[in-house]
Design a protein around this motif. Structure first.
Motif, PDB file in Angstrom:
ATOM      1  N   LYS A 295       0.837  -1.206   0.000  1.00 48.46           N
ATOM      2  CA  LYS A 295       0.000   0.000   0.000  1.00 48.46           C
ATOM      3  C   LYS A 295       0.867   1.250   0.000  1.00 48.46           C
ATOM      4  CE  LYS A 295      -3.753   2.302   2.510  1.00 48.46           C
ATOM      5  NZ  LYS A 295      -4.654   2.253   3.690  1.00 48.46           N
ATOM      6  N   PHE A 296       1.931   1.219   0.789  1.00 49.84           N
ATOM      7  CA  PHE A 296       2.859   2.354   0.795  1.00 49.84           C
ATOM      8  C   PHE A 296       3.527   2.508  -0.565  1.00 49.84           C
ATOM      9  CE2 PHE A 296       7.394   3.480   1.029  1.00 49.84           C
ATOM     10  CZ  PHE A 296       7.242   4.846   1.264  1.00 49.84           C
ATOM     11  N   CYS A 297       3.956   1.421  -1.169  1.00 47.43           N
ATOM     12  CA  CYS A 297       4.617   1.494  -2.472  1.00 47.43           C
ATOM     13  C   CYS A 297       3.730   2.156  -3.514  1.00 47.43           C
ATOM     14  CB  CYS A 297       5.023   0.101  -2.939  1.00 47.43           C
ATOM     15  SG  CYS A 297       6.336  -0.661  -1.955  1.00 47.43           S
ATOM     16  N   ILE A 298       2.454   1.814  -3.507  1.00 46.21           N
ATOM     17  CA  ILE A 298       1.510   2.427  -4.446  1.00 46.21           C
ATOM     18  C   ILE A 298       1.344   3.910  -4.139  1.00 46.21           C
ATOM     19  CG2 ILE A 298      -0.893   2.457  -5.238  1.00 46.21           C
ATOM     20  CD1 ILE A 298       0.732   0.088  -6.286  1.00 46.21           C
ATOM     21  N   ALA A 299       1.199   4.247  -2.865  1.00 44.89           N
ATOM     22  CA  ALA A 299       1.005   5.646  -2.469  1.00 44.89           C
ATOM     23  C   ALA A 299       2.218   6.501  -2.808  1.00 44.89           C
ATOM     24  CB  ALA A 299       0.710   5.728  -0.975  1.00 44.89           C
ATOM     25  N   ALA A 300       3.403   5.880  -2.804  1.00 47.84           N
ATOM     26  CA  ALA A 300       4.640   6.625  -3.031  1.00 47.84           C
ATOM     27  C   ALA A 300       5.009   6.755  -4.502  1.00 47.84           C
ATOM     28  CB  ALA A 300       5.790   5.965  -2.279  1.00 47.84           C
ATOM     29  N   LEU A 301       4.260   6.130  -5.393  1.00 48.17           N
ATOM     30  CA  LEU A 301       4.586   6.206  -6.815  1.00 48.17           C
ATOM     31  C   LEU A 301       4.630   7.660  -7.279  1.00 48.17           C
ATOM     32  CD1 LEU A 301       2.423   3.332  -8.353  1.00 48.17           C
ATOM     33  CD2 LEU A 301       4.916   3.378  -8.100  1.00 48.17           C
ATOM     34  N   GLY A 302       5.729   8.046  -7.893  1.00 46.26           N
ATOM     35  CA  GLY A 302       5.863   9.393  -8.431  1.00 46.26           C
ATOM     36  C   GLY A 302       6.376  10.415  -7.442  1.00 46.26           C
ATOM     37  N   LEU A 303       6.480  10.058  -6.169  1.00 45.46           N
ATOM     38  CA  LEU A 303       6.945  11.007  -5.158  1.00 45.46           C
ATOM     39  C   LEU A 303       8.470  11.011  -5.089  1.00 45.46           C
ATOM     40  CD1 LEU A 303       4.524  10.295  -2.161  1.00 45.46           C
ATOM     41  CD2 LEU A 303       4.251  11.943  -4.029  1.00 45.46           C
ATOM     42  N   ASN A 304       9.043  12.168  -4.745  1.00 47.23           N
ATOM     43  CA  ASN A 304      10.482  12.194  -4.519  1.00 47.23           C
ATOM     44  C   ASN A 304      10.792  11.665  -3.126  1.00 47.23           C
ATOM     45  OD1 ASN A 304      10.063  14.288  -2.646  1.00 47.23           O
ATOM     46  ND2 ASN A 304      10.733  15.888  -4.054  1.00 47.23           N
TER      47      ASN A 304
ATOM     48  N   ALA B 299       8.091  10.943  -0.142  1.00 51.58           N
ATOM     49  CA  ALA B 299       7.833   9.544   0.196  1.00 51.58           C
ATOM     50  C   ALA B 299       8.094   9.292   1.679  1.00 51.58           C
ATOM     51  CB  ALA B 299       8.712   8.637  -0.661  1.00 51.58           C
ATOM     52  N   LYS B 300       9.118   9.907   2.208  1.00 52.53           N
ATOM     53  CA  LYS B 300       9.446   9.756   3.625  1.00 52.53           C
ATOM     54  C   LYS B 300       8.309  10.255   4.508  1.00 52.53           C
ATOM     55  CE  LYS B 300      12.780  12.423   4.947  1.00 52.53           C
ATOM     56  NZ  LYS B 300      14.183  12.895   5.124  1.00 52.53           N
ATOM     57  N   LYS B 301       7.781  11.410   4.180  1.00 53.44           N
ATOM     58  CA  LYS B 301       6.668  11.972   4.955  1.00 53.44           C
ATOM     59  C   LYS B 301       5.424  11.083   4.830  1.00 53.44           C
ATOM     60  CE  LYS B 301       8.171  16.817   4.558  1.00 53.44           C
ATOM     61  NZ  LYS B 301       9.197  16.564   5.531  1.00 53.44           N
TER      62      LYS B 301
END
Length: 216
Positions: free
Chosen positions: A36-45, A49-51
């Motif tokens: 779920k985190f991996c999907i949410a972080a797609l495209g983020l720097n 992504a850390k936040k």
């Protein structure tokens, strides 16, 4: 006219490999639902992504400093896999980039990944020569879904966003390009478009080679 590409999931077949490496780290530290985190972080720097990680897990697996440790372990696993040949181009990428170059269409990269990572990856896979400009995640203040990275890419290419295509695979990437006023092509990888994302795209294709039908 010009074309600006995202990298991970569009040029590089990297996103599933990232998920696999995160799964290894999550198993080691008993972190649940890392997909779920991996999907949410797609495209983020990296910073965004850390936040998102700390926010999603409500601090259950540590603060931002702890995330950096986990991310470093994941990155080490990823780079080891890449060095062993597990990082590859998406099908049709090199032929498509060559066709655009031969057709005189300027191409740039707009990726949330840091420049120090981008250059060796594109060099090792033999496609860096096809990009006139590289705009990386550490070169803009705000991460996708803010439009900054695509606006900077357009500025570097000396083109206006409305005459430029963005090729993306993630929700945050589509939102970013749409906010920049570009024509958005989505080529889904880990996630399929929902109603919102369909409304922000001009075309949705299944493979990168399909873009030649509208650009050449």
């Amino acid at each position: 006219m010009a074309v600006i590409f995202d990298m991970d999931g569009v040029i590089l077949d990297s996103e599933q490999l990232v998920v696999q490496c995160w799964q290894k780290i999550a198993g080691k530290y008993n972190i649940d639902n890392i997909e779920k985190f991996c999907i949410a972080a797609l495209g983020l720097n990296r910073e965004a992504a850390k936040k998102r990680f700390v926010q999603m897990y409500d601090g259950r697996y540590g603060d931002e400093e702890r995330y950096e440790i986990l991310k470093s372990e994941m990155s080490a696993a990823f780079h080891k896999a890449a060095s062993e040949g597990e990082l590859t181009l998406k099908p049709g990428v090199k032929d498509t980039l060559k066709s655009l170059t031969d057709g005189g269409i300027p191409c740039a990269l707009a990726t949330s990944t840091r420049r120090e990572v981008v250059i060796p990856e594109l060099t090792n896979l033999g496609v860096i020569e096809y990009f006139d400009k590289l705009i990386c995640g550490d070169m803009v203040a705000r991460s996708k879904p803010a439009p900054d990275i695509f606006l900077k890419a357009c500025e570097e290419l000396n083109v206006i966003p409305q005459d430029t295509y963005a090729v993306e695979d993630s929700y945050n990437g589509v939102r970013s390009a749409h906010a920049a006023g570009m024509k958005v092509i989505m080529i889904p990888d880990l996630v399929q478009p929902d109603e919102e994302i369909r409304g922000k795209t001009t075309y949705i294709f299944t493979r990168i080679s399909d873009i030649k039908k509208i650009l050449l």
